[in-house]
Each structure stands twice: as structure tokens, then as C-alpha cells.
Motif scaffolding. Sequence first.
Motif, mmCIF file in Angstrom:
data_model
loop_
_atom_site.group_PDB
_atom_site.id
_atom_site.type_symbol
_atom_site.label_atom_id
_atom_site.label_comp_id
_atom_site.label_asym_id
_atom_site.label_seq_id
_atom_site.Cartn_x
_atom_site.Cartn_y
_atom_site.Cartn_z
ATOM 1 N N ARG A 51 0.873 -1.178 0.000
ATOM 2 C CA ARG A 51 0.000 0.000 0.000
ATOM 3 C C ARG A 51 0.910 1.227 0.000
ATOM 4 O O ARG A 51 1.745 1.361 0.894
ATOM 5 N N GLN B 269 -6.512 -6.437 -0.418
ATOM 6 C CA GLN B 269 -6.696 -5.400 0.597
ATOM 7 C C GLN B 269 -5.835 -4.158 0.377
ATOM 8 O O GLN B 269 -5.797 -3.276 1.242
ATOM 9 N N ASP C 179 -6.208 -1.540 -1.276
ATOM 10 C CA ASP C 179 -6.921 -0.263 -1.355
ATOM 11 C C ASP C 179 -7.677 0.085 -0.078
ATOM 12 O O ASP C 179 -8.480 1.011 -0.058
ATOM 13 N N HIS C 180 -7.416 -0.617 1.026
ATOM 14 C CA HIS C 180 -8.106 -0.332 2.283
ATOM 15 C C HIS C 180 -7.528 0.921 2.957
ATOM 16 O O HIS C 180 -6.337 1.204 2.867
ATOM 17 N N ARG D 10 -12.883 1.085 1.695
ATOM 18 C CA ARG D 10 -12.103 1.110 0.458
ATOM 19 C C ARG D 10 -12.057 2.493 -0.187
ATOM 20 O O ARG D 10 -11.152 2.771 -0.962
ATOM 21 N N GLU D 11 -13.006 3.358 0.145
ATOM 22 C CA GLU D 11 -13.041 4.664 -0.498
ATOM 23 C C GLU D 11 -12.299 5.708 0.325
ATOM 24 O O GLU D 11 -12.165 5.577 1.547
#
Length: 399
Positions: free
Chosen positions: A166, A335, A337-338, A347-348
Motif C-alpha cells: 500500500r 486489501q 486499497d483499504h 475502500r473509499e
Amino acid sequence: MAFDPLQERGVPLDEQVRDWRELDVTPIDADRCDPYTRCRIITMNGIEVEAMMFSHHLARHCRDQEIRRQLARVRYIEAQQQKAVNWLLPGSASVLETTIAYEQVAVDLTAWVARMEPDAYLKQAYEFGVLEDFDHLYRYANLYEMIEHRKAEKIVDQLTEVMPGRPTCLHHRDPADNVREPYDRRRTEPLSRLHALTIMSAEQQTMNFYMNVGPMYMEPIARRLYQEIGLIEEEHVTHYESLVDPGESWWEMLLNHEYNECYLYHSFMETESDPKVKNIWELHLNMELEHLRLAAELFKRHDGRDPDQVLAPALPPPVTFEPNKGYVRDLLATQIDHTTLGTGYVREAHERFSKMQEAIMGGEKPPSEEVVDDNRAISGLEYRLEIEGPHPGGLQLRR
């Protein structure tokens, strides 16, 4: 046969003080050691630092002078243990090499704990954090190649992959969204207590290490990168310490600390490949058994319960440093994009996250992106060490 530290007798406390000769341990060979031996050393250094700091905080909140004196005696031994453990690291290793080893600890220890964690909510907390430390490893590997002209595979020895996780720039969140729900001390598994305390201690030591070594660099990009990741490590400490039930009494917390030290020293004694280091783990385990006995007496006297009511009847299976490449790749695929919102995960990019991003970025590219761009400009491509095929996101291999 299961090992129950509450039923074992260790070295009496008045026989535990070591002289200078005994503390003058021979460091590991930076070029020939098992990378996971170095990981175990870094982990136990963090565990011992946490043990000392917790003891100091307990002493500051205790009026009983005799208890304060007992804490001081045990704490001095913990300080000797910490010096012996940390001094196993070789002076020939650069700060950046040790940094990469710290991040290997964060990846493989947290991934192992996530795999073993019985509580789904706690498991998610570890899975969330490991993808961020995985990316920190990638950023520092690029810095290492750029300023020391060496490859991180020399340190991680292909046991841990080095590639983007990430993105570090997305780790800066509203501080309130770093606070998780704690486990319930009345219902949680004993193993979950040990996991939370272990990862909190390891991340705390990483935070402290980066705070102290970052300003020692002359290169502006190195100073900025340590500053950025150091801020994220503070977020991680908040993330993990909030998992611990704040309703635990001081005596219960002391008991958990001492039991966890026994657990980890026993684990590493069982899995260590270096005979000299293994002897240190065994010695420290025998010391910690006495520390645990003393903590158990305080717990029974001041908490009014038997230690068996909160501790496991025997040590769980050993904490094991081992490759977690497949597990981490699965997390990257599902995961990456968590982010966090309140005590949960989304996620957003929600409003608080976006506001924090604007505040911390100031309209400029962060150091964690700069370091990859700078290394690409010098070396042609950023540094990656991918071992089992391409990155789940389709990124290209660079060796």
C-alpha cells in the motif's frame, strides 16, 4: 510436552546481575548470519525496551516503596538483557542496513501473527498494518540502492520480497482513524493478548529507532524519508496499542508483559539457528521465569486472582520467523486499497482521509515517492526483489 512457565523455576533474582565481561557479547556476522537471527534480535530488543518502559510507568503510579524497589531490581536486569540483545547487532552494518532488517521484522513477524490470530477483528488489524510495512521495506530498499549502491537482497536473503505495498503516501490518515476497538480482557484468547503486546512492542521500537537515527543522515532525501515513515510508525503504534483492553489492571499488564517475554524467549530458543545466540535466549528465559514468578505474586496479592485465570495453561506454539510471500501477495491482491474510518476499514477515500492528505502533502510529492523517482533516475529502474512471479498489481520485475 507443553512448557508452562508458571510451573518452572528460574534463576533467583539476586543471581542475575552480570558483569562487563558477560555483557560483552560477540555480535553476529552481518554478511553470514541467518537473516531471521537478526530479526529475532531486533524483536527481542523491542520487547525488552517495552518491558523497561512499562516498569517505569508502573513505578510512577505506585505509592508502595517496597514494590517500587522490586520493580527497580527487575528493571535493572531487563536493562542488562536489552543491552546484551541489542549489542548482538554488528557495528559493521550501516544504519540503513539495520533499517531494512527492522522492516523485514515488521513484515514477517506481523504476517505470522496475522496468520495465527484467532480473533477476526484483530487479524484484520495485523493484515492492514503489514501491507504498509511491506511498502516501507520497498522505499528503504530504493534508498539503500541509491546512496549505498547495494541491494536489499543482501539483507533479506530472498526470504522476504521487496516490492510496492500500500503506497506510503496513503498511510497518512486522520489520527482519530488510527484508534481501533480493544479486545475484551474477559473473553479474549490468551494468545491474542500476547500477539497484541508483541506487535505493539515491535512497532514502538521501530518508531523510536527512526526518530533517533533519521537526523544522523546528511543526504536530504534520507532525512525526509525517515521523517515521513517515522510519522507513520507513530500511527502504527496507536493502531496496535489501542487493541489492548485499557481495563486491564497494572498488575495484569505486568503479568502479561512477563509471560510474553517468557513466550518469546522460549520460542526463539526453540527456533534459533545460531548456537551462541540460542544460549542467550536460553539464559534470558531462565531469568524471565523468575520475573514472571514475582509478577504473579504481585498479581495474586493486588488483583485478587490466580494467574491461571488470565494466562494460557502452557505456552502456545513457538513464534516463528519464516517466509510469508504467498500470504502477503494474497493481501496485496485483496486489501491494498483499504484505509480506516473510525474503528473499521473502508475502500473509499472518505472526507477525513482526504483532508489529512491535503494537509500533510502541502501540494508536493512526498519523500516516499521522491526516493523511488530519484533511484529510477540514477539506476534506470526502481529496486525490487520479486521471487514468485509478477506483482499482483501487474508491476514489472526489477532485480
